[in-house]
Write a protein that holds these residues in place. Structure first.
Motif, mmCIF file in Angstrom:
data_model
loop_
_atom_site.group_PDB
_atom_site.id
_atom_site.type_symbol
_atom_site.label_atom_id
_atom_site.label_comp_id
_atom_site.label_asym_id
_atom_site.label_seq_id
_atom_site.Cartn_x
_atom_site.Cartn_y
_atom_site.Cartn_z
ATOM 1 N N ILE A 1 11.034 8.873 -0.443
ATOM 2 C CA ILE A 1 10.106 7.757 -0.318
ATOM 3 C C ILE A 1 10.208 7.107 1.049
ATOM 4 O O ILE A 1 11.304 7.001 1.623
ATOM 5 C CB ILE A 1 10.346 6.711 -1.432
ATOM 6 C CG1 ILE A 1 9.206 5.678 -1.459
ATOM 7 C CG2 ILE A 1 11.697 6.028 -1.263
ATOM 8 C CD1 ILE A 1 9.247 4.768 -2.680
ATOM 9 N N CYS A 2 9.063 6.704 1.577
ATOM 10 C CA CYS A 2 9.006 5.920 2.807
ATOM 11 C C CYS A 2 8.094 4.739 2.548
ATOM 12 O O CYS A 2 6.917 4.920 2.191
ATOM 13 C CB CYS A 2 8.469 6.753 3.968
ATOM 14 S SG CYS A 2 8.283 5.803 5.497
ATOM 15 N N LYS B 1 9.076 16.021 -3.396
ATOM 16 C CA LYS B 1 7.814 15.470 -2.936
ATOM 17 C C LYS B 1 8.051 14.242 -2.054
ATOM 18 O O LYS B 1 9.071 13.566 -2.178
ATOM 19 C CB LYS B 1 6.921 15.103 -4.125
ATOM 20 C CG LYS B 1 6.530 16.318 -4.953
ATOM 21 C CD LYS B 1 5.480 15.997 -6.002
ATOM 22 C CE LYS B 1 5.028 17.259 -6.718
ATOM 23 N NZ LYS B 1 3.952 16.979 -7.707
ATOM 24 N N LEU B 2 7.087 13.986 -1.195
ATOM 25 C CA LEU B 2 7.141 12.843 -0.289
ATOM 26 C C LEU B 2 6.172 11.772 -0.784
ATOM 27 O O LEU B 2 5.000 12.053 -1.026
ATOM 28 C CB LEU B 2 6.752 13.274 1.126
ATOM 29 C CG LEU B 2 6.580 12.169 2.178
ATOM 30 C CD1 LEU B 2 7.896 11.448 2.436
ATOM 31 C CD2 LEU B 2 6.019 12.746 3.484
ATOM 32 N N VAL B 3 6.670 10.551 -0.933
ATOM 33 C CA VAL B 3 5.852 9.424 -1.378
ATOM 34 C C VAL B 3 5.724 8.435 -0.219
ATOM 35 O O VAL B 3 6.724 7.861 0.224
ATOM 36 C CB VAL B 3 6.481 8.726 -2.603
ATOM 37 C CG1 VAL B 3 5.609 7.546 -3.036
ATOM 38 C CG2 VAL B 3 6.666 9.716 -3.752
ATOM 39 N N LEU C 1 8.925 1.685 -7.444
ATOM 40 C CA LEU C 1 8.814 2.961 -6.740
ATOM 41 C C LEU C 1 10.150 3.370 -6.117
ATOM 42 O O LEU C 1 10.538 4.545 -6.152
ATOM 43 C CB LEU C 1 7.742 2.857 -5.648
ATOM 44 C CG LEU C 1 6.289 2.932 -6.121
ATOM 45 C CD1 LEU C 1 5.356 2.347 -5.068
ATOM 46 C CD2 LEU C 1 5.899 4.375 -6.438
ATOM 47 N N LEU C 2 10.858 2.401 -5.548
ATOM 48 C CA LEU C 2 12.175 2.690 -4.991
ATOM 49 C C LEU C 2 13.151 3.111 -6.079
ATOM 50 O O LEU C 2 13.962 4.025 -5.892
ATOM 51 C CB LEU C 2 12.709 1.458 -4.244
ATOM 52 C CG LEU C 2 12.012 1.101 -2.939
ATOM 53 C CD1 LEU C 2 12.435 -0.274 -2.446
ATOM 54 C CD2 LEU C 2 12.297 2.151 -1.864
ATOM 55 N N PHE D 1 15.564 7.597 0.533
ATOM 56 C CA PHE D 1 14.638 6.870 1.395
ATOM 57 C C PHE D 1 14.694 7.469 2.794
ATOM 58 O O PHE D 1 15.776 7.776 3.297
ATOM 59 C CB PHE D 1 15.013 5.386 1.465
ATOM 60 C CG PHE D 1 14.052 4.551 2.257
ATOM 61 C CD1 PHE D 1 12.987 3.924 1.628
ATOM 62 C CD2 PHE D 1 14.200 4.398 3.631
ATOM 63 C CE1 PHE D 1 12.084 3.158 2.352
ATOM 64 C CE2 PHE D 1 13.306 3.642 4.361
ATOM 65 C CZ PHE D 1 12.249 3.015 3.713
ATOM 66 N N ALA D 2 13.522 7.620 3.447
ATOM 67 C CA ALA D 2 13.492 8.157 4.813
ATOM 68 C C ALA D 2 12.581 7.305 5.681
ATOM 69 O O ALA D 2 11.511 6.871 5.246
ATOM 70 C CB ALA D 2 12.992 9.605 4.798
#
Length: 419
Positions: A241-242, A268-270, A308-309, A315-316
């Motif tokens: 997540i970002c 996956k990237l969020v 969401l976190l 985290f990125a």
């Protein structure tokens, strides 16, 4: 005590400075203080808070149509009725200038916090930054009653500058102007050590300065529930997540370009947030065939961000030499997330216990670190536990008590001078 917090862009905007200000307001109120936020008026938005003072404003079309307050003679007088004990500007521009005027009128301390590395925006917003620097160069000597703050170069030298040297000159001018504002205050706060060093070395900061990291209500993130997330997560999936404004300086493109190098397609990237760079990011996702692996949530409420976190695994953040002390690092740590980042200058809330610095700033550099973490369950568990421990040092109640202590010392010092 009665505290006035002055900010150029407050709620409903969702960004680090607005979030930090709202968090401090609540924490200070919980300690029994009366806190007012002075901010631009936003059309069709109701604060439901009689301690938010909205100033007349209009949209600033230079920078994403944000509402910016009017500053005009006599405006500071309108705030006499609030009889503040201290004012604290979260900006050095429009309402920062108003805070300066209010402090002078009411003979009270003025504290300012430098939140942003403004000059790092030159590449992405050249017109906005250059116009702002020119305006501040002209206006600051007038409103602050200082000597002219001019670039230390002759007209002939400026004419001979190439593009990179012009950027360096504008950057130095930006720091001199920022420090000039802070030097008219009773105290300057910086959320990070590296920003304070720049202000002293590049800007000429002489007023007393203090390192005050941003803070958060850690309980909000510890108690958030993944089940309340606005997006679904299938069994076996892992989320990177970002949470950041979708803009060039946040460099989400590097995270998108990391995904083809991560072989595990359950990862996956969020991308949480909105902004001017969304179209470019979506186009790149389509070009790489990543529609099933990159999720855009759009703008989310703070409660949704917390859930969401809680739902994510790591985290990125790919911003490089732009951010000061990202609030999202604190939020991620409070949610128990390991942090992957590439900016070696960032230190607050980042330790080997909860974070990993990549070896470079490109997508492949992020892919290597993210693949390693997400394929090692024990490492992920260890970094998650470390994140929760790191977050405790940034709890809003702890930081608010330190801030009140500073306010009181400044108030007492001013009273002693008057006796």
């Amino acid at each position: 005590m009665r505290i006035g917090l002055f900010i150029d862009d407050y709620l409903p905007s969702v960004h680090g400075v607005a979030t930090s200000t709202a968090t401090y307001k609540q924490a200070l109120e919980d300690l029994g203080h009366e806190v007012f936020v002075v901010a631009p008026k936003v059309e069709d938005y109701d604060d439901y808070d009689d301690h938010v003072i909205r100033m007349p404003s209009s949209k600033n079309y230079v920078f994403e149509k944000r509402e910016m307050a009017y500053i005009y003679p006599g405006l500071a007088k309108r705030l006499d009725e609030y009889d503040f004990d201290v004012v604290h500007s979260q900006t050095q521009f429009y309402l920062g200038v108003l805070a300066h005027s209010v402090a002078k009128r009411q003979n009270i301390p003025h504290v300012t916090t430098i939140h942003t590395l403004y000059t790092e925006l030159i590449d992405d917003y050249p017109f906005m930054v250059t116009a702002g620097l020119i305006a501040a160069t002209v206006a600051f000597p007038v409103v602050l009653r200082t000597k002219p703050i001019m670039p230390k170069m002759s007209r002939e030298q400026i004419r001979e500058l190439d593009r990179s040297k012009i950027k360096d000159m504008l950057s130095r001018q930006g720091w001199r102007l920022t420090a000039a504002f802070a030097n008219k205050c009773d105290a300057c706060l910086s959320p990070s050590k590296h920003l304070a060093k720049i202000l002293v070395d590049e800007g000429g900061l002489t007023t007393p300065y203090y390192i005050f990291p941003n803070s958060i209500d850690t309980k909000k993130y510890r108690h958030a529930r993944a089940i309340d997330s606005p997006i679904a997560k299938k069994r076996g999936e892992k989320f990177i997540i970002c949470v950041a404004r979708l803009s060039p300086e946040k460099r989400q493109m590097a995270l998108v370009e990391a995904m083809p190098h991560i072989a595990d397609e359950t990862i996956k990237l969020v991308l949480v947030g909105g902004g001017p760079y969304e179209r470019e990011l979506r186009d790149r996702v389509a070009e790489l065939g990543l529609e099933d692996r990159v999720i855009f949530t759009g703008m989310c409420s703070s409660a949704q961000v917390a859930s969401l976190l809680k739902q994510a695994d790591v985290f990125a953040l790919a911003s490089y030499h732009f951010d000061n002390q990202p609030m999202t690092f604190l939020e991620a740590a409070a949610a128990g997330l390991p942090i992957v980042y590439c900016d070696e200058r960032l230190t607050e809330a980042l330790t080997p216990k909860n974070s990993i610095l990549t070896g470079g700033i490109e997508g492949e550099d992020f892919a290597r670190v993210l693949t390693d973490i997400l394929s090692d369950r024990e490492k992920l568990k260890r970094l998650s536990a470390g994140a929760l421990r790191v977050a405790k040092a940034f709890d809003s109640e702890t930081m608010a008590k330190k801030l009140v202590g500073l306010y009181q010392r400044l108030i007492d010092a001013r009273r002693e001078l008057e006796e």
